[in-house]
Scaffold this motif. Structure first.
Motif, short mmCIF file in Angstrom:
data_model
loop_
_atom_site.label_atom_id
_atom_site.label_comp_id
_atom_site.label_asym_id
_atom_site.label_seq_id
_atom_site.Cartn_x
_atom_site.Cartn_y
_atom_site.Cartn_z
N LEU A 166 -0.53 -5.76 -4.32
CA LEU A 166 -0.89 -5.14 -3.11
C LEU A 166 0.15 -5.04 -1.93
CD1 LEU A 166 -4.74 -5.76 -3.22
CD2 LEU A 166 -3.72 -3.68 -3.50
N ILE A 167 0.65 -6.28 -2.10
CA ILE A 167 1.67 -6.57 -0.83
C ILE A 167 2.98 -5.60 -0.98
CG2 ILE A 167 3.62 -8.01 0.09
CD1 ILE A 167 1.63 -10.31 -0.36
N VAL A 203 -8.22 -5.38 2.28
CA VAL A 203 -7.86 -6.15 1.33
C VAL A 203 -8.50 -7.90 1.42
CG1 VAL A 203 -5.82 -7.87 0.56
CG2 VAL A 203 -5.50 -5.27 0.91
N GLY A 204 -8.84 -8.07 2.65
CA GLY A 204 -9.44 -9.60 2.96
C GLY A 204 -10.94 -9.25 2.45
N ALA A 243 -0.10 -0.97 -9.30
CA ALA A 243 -0.96 -1.67 -8.39
C ALA A 243 -2.44 -0.95 -8.33
CB ALA A 243 -0.52 -1.71 -7.13
N ALA A 244 -2.27 0.30 -7.96
CA ALA A 244 -3.66 1.29 -7.80
C ALA A 244 -4.53 1.15 -9.25
CB ALA A 244 -3.29 2.72 -7.63
N LEU A 290 -4.44 3.90 -1.28
CA LEU A 290 -3.07 3.38 -1.08
C LEU A 290 -2.03 4.40 -1.50
CD1 LEU A 290 -3.29 -0.02 -3.19
CD2 LEU A 290 -2.85 0.40 -0.58
N LEU A 291 -2.55 5.51 -2.46
CA LEU A 291 -1.65 6.51 -2.84
C LEU A 291 -1.88 7.85 -1.84
CD1 LEU A 291 -2.57 6.63 -6.64
CD2 LEU A 291 -0.62 5.56 -5.45
N GLY A 292 -2.57 7.63 -0.87
CA GLY A 292 -2.77 8.57 0.17
C GLY A 292 -3.81 9.78 -0.14
#
Length: 284
Positions: free
Chosen positions: A45-46, A60-61, A123-124, A222-224
């Motif tokens: 994720l980073i 994420v948290g 990652a996705a 994440l991918l928009g």
């Protein structure tokens, strides 16, 4: 079987043999919270830019370090007083936060040997797999582990020509990583503090499914494909829908009612041989 019935917690419990351990719940909480650091989810994720914004840090948290697995372990497995539960969470945090900072320190070096555009897709895929495992234990049996997906993503995206050892870490990136881990710790502390109330007023299975949906939306963010705050919005809605207050629990008894919720007439009727009203099913 674990009374939490959370697929992730159950799988870890069986795999690590924690059921019979005296300190099993505390160990299980530690494993659940450390898992994103161990199996490569957090580094992925980073590298994918998952904590590049305030919304990303919160998501994420709450969804990766916190989430329904942490809630299930605290509410269904830990029966100590809230103060003792909070001590356990803080003990876990003492190792969790430094390790999150260390992985963020190494992230730029890792980024120098991979094609981030390719790795972001893996990652996705990792998050989608976790969401499926959270929603259904049966589905999770047929899916590869997150570590396997992250490993495949690294192999598919590796480009050693740009390798560079980054000696000086990115302070901003490390700070965001620590903040994300801190959000997860804060979530666990709030759950521990409010655990007596939450056990009576929260449907843990409903929250688990809502959390799985929020996790499923995170890769799209994440991918928009969707707006960045969509997973957080879904999680908030899931929390509201999972709120299921138990009538009369924790409140003052009405006039003429006994402390256990029955009226004087009902108790008298029970004493005369009439069947008393069936007690409410316990939460666990």
């Amino acid at each position: 079987m674990s009374s939490s019935r959370h697929p992730v917690a159950l799988r870890l419990e069986r795999a690590l043999g924690l059921r019979e351990a005296v300190s099993g719940p505390a160990k299980l909480l530690a494993i659940v919270m450390f898992l994103p650091l161990i199996d490569g989810i957090f580094p992925a994720l980073i590298l994918a830019g998952g904590i590049d914004s305030v919304a990303g840090i919160l998501q994420v948290g709450l969804l990766v370090f916190g989430g329904s697995a942490v809630l299930a372990v605290i509410l269904a497995e830990m029966d100590d007083a809230p103060k003792e539960q909070m001590k356990v969470v803080l003990l876990v945090a003492a190792g969790l936060i430094p390790l999150a900072a260390l992985e963020a320190t190494l992230a730029p070096t890792i980024a120098s040997v991979i094609d981030l555009a390719i790795f972001e897709r893996f990652a996705a895929l990792v998050i989608v797999a976790i969401a499926a495992k959270t929603a259904s234990a049966r589905i999770g049996e047929y899916l590869p582990s997150p570590a396997v997906i992250v490993g495949l993503g690294f192999v598919a995206s590796v480009d050693p020509s740009g390798f560079e050892v980054v000696v000086l870490p990115d302070p901003a990136l490390v700070g965001r990583a620590v903040a994300a881990a801190g959000v997860g710790v804060a979530f666990a502390l709030v759950v521990a503090l409010a655990s007596p109330w939450l056990r009576q007023n929260l449907d843990i299975d409903s929250f688990r499914f809502g959390s799985a949906v929020a996790l499923g939306v995170l890769p799209l963010a994440l991918l928009g494909v969707v707006f960045e705050q969509a997973p957080l919005a879904v999680l908030i809605v899931a929390g509201v829908l999972a709120f299921d207050p138990a009538d009369g629990i924790g409140g003052p008894a009405p006039d003429g009612a006994a402390a256990d919720g029955g009226t004087d007439e009902e108790r008298n009727g029970s004493d005369r041989g009439q069947a008393p009203e069936r007690e409410r099913e316990p939460w666990l």
